[in-house]
Design an enzyme around this catalytic site. Structure first.
Site, short mmCIF file in Angstrom:
data_model
loop_
_atom_site.label_atom_id
_atom_site.label_comp_id
_atom_site.label_asym_id
_atom_site.label_seq_id
_atom_site.Cartn_x
_atom_site.Cartn_y
_atom_site.Cartn_z
N TYR A 84 -4.28 4.41 6.38
CA TYR A 84 -4.79 3.47 7.39
C TYR A 84 -6.12 3.96 7.95
CZ TYR A 84 -0.49 0.75 7.40
OH TYR A 84 0.56 -0.07 7.03
N LYS A 132 0.85 -1.19 0.00
CA LYS A 132 0.00 0.00 0.00
C LYS A 132 0.88 1.23 0.00
CE LYS A 132 0.69 1.91 3.39
NZ LYS A 132 1.93 2.42 4.07
P1 NAD Z 1 12.47 1.39 2.29
O1 NAD Z 1 13.04 2.68 1.85
O2 NAD Z 1 12.95 0.82 3.57
O3 NAD Z 1 12.70 0.29 1.17
C1 NAD Z 1 12.45 0.55 -0.19
C2 NAD Z 1 13.28 -0.40 -1.03
O4 NAD Z 1 13.05 -0.08 -2.41
C3 NAD Z 1 14.78 -0.26 -0.77
O5 NAD Z 1 15.35 -1.52 -0.68
C4 NAD Z 1 15.29 0.48 -2.01
O6 NAD Z 1 16.62 0.13 -2.34
C5 NAD Z 1 14.32 -0.01 -3.07
N1 NAD Z 1 14.23 0.86 -4.23
C6 NAD Z 1 14.11 0.43 -5.49
N2 NAD Z 1 14.11 1.44 -6.35
C7 NAD Z 1 14.23 2.56 -5.62
C8 NAD Z 1 14.28 3.94 -5.94
N3 NAD Z 1 14.21 4.37 -7.22
N4 NAD Z 1 14.39 4.83 -4.94
C9 NAD Z 1 14.43 4.43 -3.67
N5 NAD Z 1 14.38 3.11 -3.28
C10 NAD Z 1 14.29 2.20 -4.27
O7 NAD Z 1 10.89 1.58 2.29
P2 NAD Z 1 9.83 0.64 3.00
O8 NAD Z 1 9.49 1.19 4.34
O9 NAD Z 1 10.29 -0.77 2.91
O10 NAD Z 1 8.53 0.87 2.08
C11 NAD Z 1 8.37 0.22 0.84
C12 NAD Z 1 6.87 0.09 0.53
O11 NAD Z 1 6.27 -0.68 1.56
C13 NAD Z 1 6.11 1.40 0.48
O12 NAD Z 1 5.13 1.36 -0.53
C14 NAD Z 1 5.46 1.50 1.83
O13 NAD Z 1 4.25 2.25 1.84
C15 NAD Z 1 5.16 0.04 2.13
N6 NAD Z 1 5.11 -0.26 3.57
C16 NAD Z 1 4.05 -0.96 4.04
C17 NAD Z 1 3.97 -1.26 5.39
C18 NAD Z 1 2.82 -2.06 5.92
O14 NAD Z 1 2.70 -2.20 7.12
N7 NAD Z 1 1.99 -2.62 5.05
C19 NAD Z 1 4.98 -0.83 6.25
C20 NAD Z 1 6.06 -0.14 5.73
C21 NAD Z 1 6.13 0.15 4.39
#
Ligand code: NAD
Length: 372
Positions: free
Chosen positions: A223, A138
């Site tokens: 949320y 999401k």
């Molecule tokens: P994060 O920054 O920790 O991880 C993102 C990942 O994407 C990294 O490994 C990064 O290297 C990669 N990536 C690939 N292409 C990229 C680019 N062009 N720029 C930046 N990063 C790039 O982020 P996250 O917290 O893991 O969030 C990722 C997704 O998960 C988001 O859509 C977020 O909303 C979702 N999320 C959902 C929940 C949940 O509880 N459902 C919790 C956290 C995050």
């Protein structure tokens, strides 16, 4: 490490009596995790090995119907680390340039997209074209138009599109939904949703509109939007919204810091919600009916989810959200199971239409009608 034993230890005896997350009508969730399982398994590759991808991978180690078998990442060192940690063969590892070749990989059934929001659209469409089942984080996309294109691509490719709404499988949440469905709160007329945290590093992608598609609303406010819908049990028909910005340097044009919004529902209920990146301790749902109430705090964090109703404390067992989510999603994909609350692309599209309307309401100061 989050082992299956750790996962099971979180169940109390009371879990044995719970029919809520049964995988069949006669099995309880606790029994499911105790008994040996020899049925089909969904073989999943994770795309985006960041903080949430890491959490999902750990939780999947306790899954019975879903197994982490592949990775897609732009960082070679992360791929090697994950290969060693999760025993992932080199033939199941891809980067962002070559992952279309997953089409020819018979050992991967589904890809779980866990990358920054604005990348979901193109990545999901490429996975669908490769003929793999899709699970996407999401917000599914950064607006309803892109969300619809993703749904269309998955429909055309005849693959499922599921969205990581982990709360839809959370036992205390499902208990409140059961109570509401059985009329225990009477006529529901009010919901309050407070979703927010103080965001740190100003250089992160969440504060970059190109990658995030917006601000707190895309990330955490969603949320309260989704919660208003599953707690009230209807889809809203109008929205009003107001934005406050105290730090225009950190929260640039198009990146919302704080938005208050109100949703109107066909049955007469209203929701009053707050989405923010500048206040902590905001993870609270309150539902009010003419016969009773439910309050949950925390309501959407990783848990334990805590709360009470007019009948007393909510006492469902704590589960690792992502473990149950991935087993339930495996059941949806492998055997067509229907979840209690939908987690498909159409469900996510409704939230995107509401987000579009909230941004429009902020911009125009007008009440925006919704057709979901
Ligand atoms: P994060 O920054 O920790 O991880 C993102 C990942 O994407 C990294 O490994 C990064 O290297 C990669 N990536 C690939 N292409 C990229 C680019 N062009 N720029 C930046 N990063 C790039 O982020 P996250 O917290 O893991 O969030 C990722 C997704 O998960 C988001 O859509 C977020 O909303 C979702 N999320 C959902 C929940 C949940 O509880 N459902 C919790 C956290 C995050």
């Amino acid at each position: 490490m989050n082992t299956r034993r750790d996962f099971l230890q979180k169940f109390t005896f009371s879990a044995l009596a719970l029919p809520l997350l049964s995988f069949t009508s006669s099995e309880t969730i606790a029994n499911f995790y105790k008994e040996p399982y020899e049925g089909p398994v969904l073989r999943v590759a994770i795309m985006g090995l960041g903080s949430y991808g890491t959490r999902v991978a750990e939780a999947m180690q306790s899954c019975k119907m879903a197994k982490l078998v592949g990775v897609i990442s732009g960082t070679p060192s992360k791929i090697t680390d994950w290969q060693a940690k999760y025993n992932i063969p080199a033939k199941n590892c891809y980067n962002y340039e070559n992952f279309d070749a997953i089409k020819n990989n018979k050992d991967i059934d589904a890809v779980y997209v866990i990358t920054p929001n604005s990348l979901h659209h193109d990545q999901v469409i490429r996975i669908a074209k490769a003929g793999k089942q899709v699970i996407c984080e999401k917000p599914m996309a950064i607006n309803a138009k892109e969300g619809q294109e993703m749904i269309d691509a998955c429909t055309k490719a005849k693959v499922k599109l599921l969205v990581g709404y982990r709360m839809h499988f959370e036992p205390n949440t499902l208990e409140v939904i059961r109570m509401r469905n059985e009329g225990e709160f009477g006529k529901v007329l009010f919901f309050q949703g407070l979703s927010g945290f103080r965001i740190g590093d100003p250089t992160q992608w969440r504060l970059n509109k190109q990658l995030s598609g917006g601000g707190s609303m895309m990330d955490i406010g969603i949320y309260s939007i989704n919660g208003a819908r599953y707690m009230i049990g209807e889809d809203p028909i109008w929205v009003t919204a107001q934005e406050t910005k105290t730090d225009p340097v950190k929260f640039k044009e198009g990146v919302d810091e704080t938005i208050q919004f109100q949703l109107g529902f066909p049955g007469g209920a209203v929701a009053s919600c707050l989405s923010t990146y500048s206040m902590s301790n905001l993870d609270r749902f309150f539902l009010n009916g003419d016969k009773g109430f439910a309050e949950m705090q925390p309501s959407t964090g990783y848990g334990p989810i805590k709360g009470r109703t007019h009948k007393g404390e909510l006492t469902q067992p704590h589960v690792t959200h992502q473990t149950v989510q991935m087993d339930e999603m495996a059941a949806i994909i492998l055997s067509g199971k229907t979840p209690i609350v939908a987690v498909d692309g159409q469900e996510a599209l409704k939230d995107l239409k509401i987000i579009d309307a909230i941004y429009l309401a902020v911009k125009t100061g007008q009440k925006v009608q919704l057709k979901l």
